[in-house]
Design an enzyme around this catalytic site. Structure first.
Site, PDB file in Angstrom:
ATOM      1  N   CYS A  24       0.886  -1.086   0.015  1.00 46.29           N
ATOM      2  CA  CYS A  24       0.073  -0.013   0.157  1.00 46.29           C
ATOM      3  C   CYS A  24       0.747   1.314   0.097  1.00 46.29           C
ATOM      4  O   CYS A  24       1.935   1.347   0.439  1.00 46.29           O
ATOM      5  CB  CYS A  24      -0.934  -0.031   1.290  1.00 46.29           C
ATOM      6  SG  CYS A  24      -2.144  -1.404   1.230  1.00 46.29           S
ATOM      7  N   ASP A  25       0.151   2.316  -0.475  1.00 44.78           N
ATOM      8  CA  ASP A  25       1.096   3.429  -0.401  1.00 44.78           C
ATOM      9  C   ASP A  25      -0.207   4.801  -0.452  1.00 44.78           C
ATOM     10  O   ASP A  25      -1.002   4.474  -1.269  1.00 44.78           O
ATOM     11  CB  ASP A  25       2.020   3.768  -1.437  1.00 44.78           C
ATOM     12  CG  ASP A  25       3.028   5.012  -1.246  1.00 44.78           C
ATOM     13  OD1 ASP A  25       4.025   4.954  -0.533  1.00 44.78           O
ATOM     14  OD2 ASP A  25       2.734   6.091  -2.018  1.00 44.78           O
TER      15      ASP A  25
END
Length: 218
Positions: A83-84
């Site tokens: 995730c980012d």
């Protein structure tokens, strides 16, 4: 037994969100050079004639890089989630400020305004006999910030919390009082969209409940 699941992120908020949803992932933090990964993606995007890389695509690039590095570099044999997150305001990205002066300046820009928090999600199915899928998507959520005074900004920054989170704010911790409203998925603002994760798992042939820890199962 739950299906093996790895979170390729050091975010305590993402881990807490997953645990609250009944999932206890193994955490393996990637060593992705985010600046280099983004620079490469932007160059490729421009070279292909597609123009500038959009912010919602930028977080997806980094999420994919994190998931793939962990899946390729470790004996995971699991579903690997990367995730980012990035906060967009007026066509600019406000990432992790890193130091108090930058965090104060960010909040002076953000207060009383509206931004969009983009959170990229990428899953690599690294299981033996699994689907072999590598899939991702971005959740974008509109966030309206309170009109903080300078004293409120300085007090919040002094806690240290805003320094190492995307957009210099949280919604599930000390920053909660300073977020007036959210239009979209609350969990995506925290760091991982559970509904989107469910859809991505479905693309891998996995139901969300198959990740639940044994104590949750009926």
């Amino acid at each position: 037994m739950p299906i093996p699941f790895v979170l390729a992120s050091q975010s305590p908020a993402r881990l807490a969100t997953l645990r609250a949803a009944g999932v206890d992932p193994e955490v393996i933090v990637s060593d992705v050079d985010e600046d280099a990964a983004l620079a490469h993606a932007r160059e490729a995007h421009l070279a292909s004639g597609l123009g500038e890389l959009a912010f919602d695509d930028s977080v997806l690039v980094l999420a994919q890089a994190k998931a793939e590095v962990v899946a390729d570099g470790y004996e995971t044999q699991a579903l690997v989630l990367g995730c980012d997150s990035m906060l967009e305001i007026d066509g600019e990205i406000l990432g992790k400020p890193g130091d108090p002066a930058t965090a104060i300046a960010r909040w002076q820009t953000m207060r009383g305004r509206v931004g969009v928090l983009h959170t990229g999600h990428w899953i690599v199915d690294d299981r033996p006999g699994g689907s072999g899928a590598t899939v991702g998507a971005t959740a974008s959520t509109t966030v309206r910030f309170a009109d903080l005074s300078d004293d409120e900004i300085e007090a919040y920054v002094a806690t240290g919390e805003p320094l190492h989170v995307a957009g210099a704010f949280t919604v599930d911790s000390l920053g909660g009082p300073y977020v007036e409203s959210i239009d979209g998925d609350y969990h995506a603002v925290v760091g991982v969209s559970l509904p989107l994760l469910r859809h991505l798992l479905g693309a891998c042939g996995v139901a969300f409940h198959e990740l639940w820890r044994d104590s949750v199962r009926g």
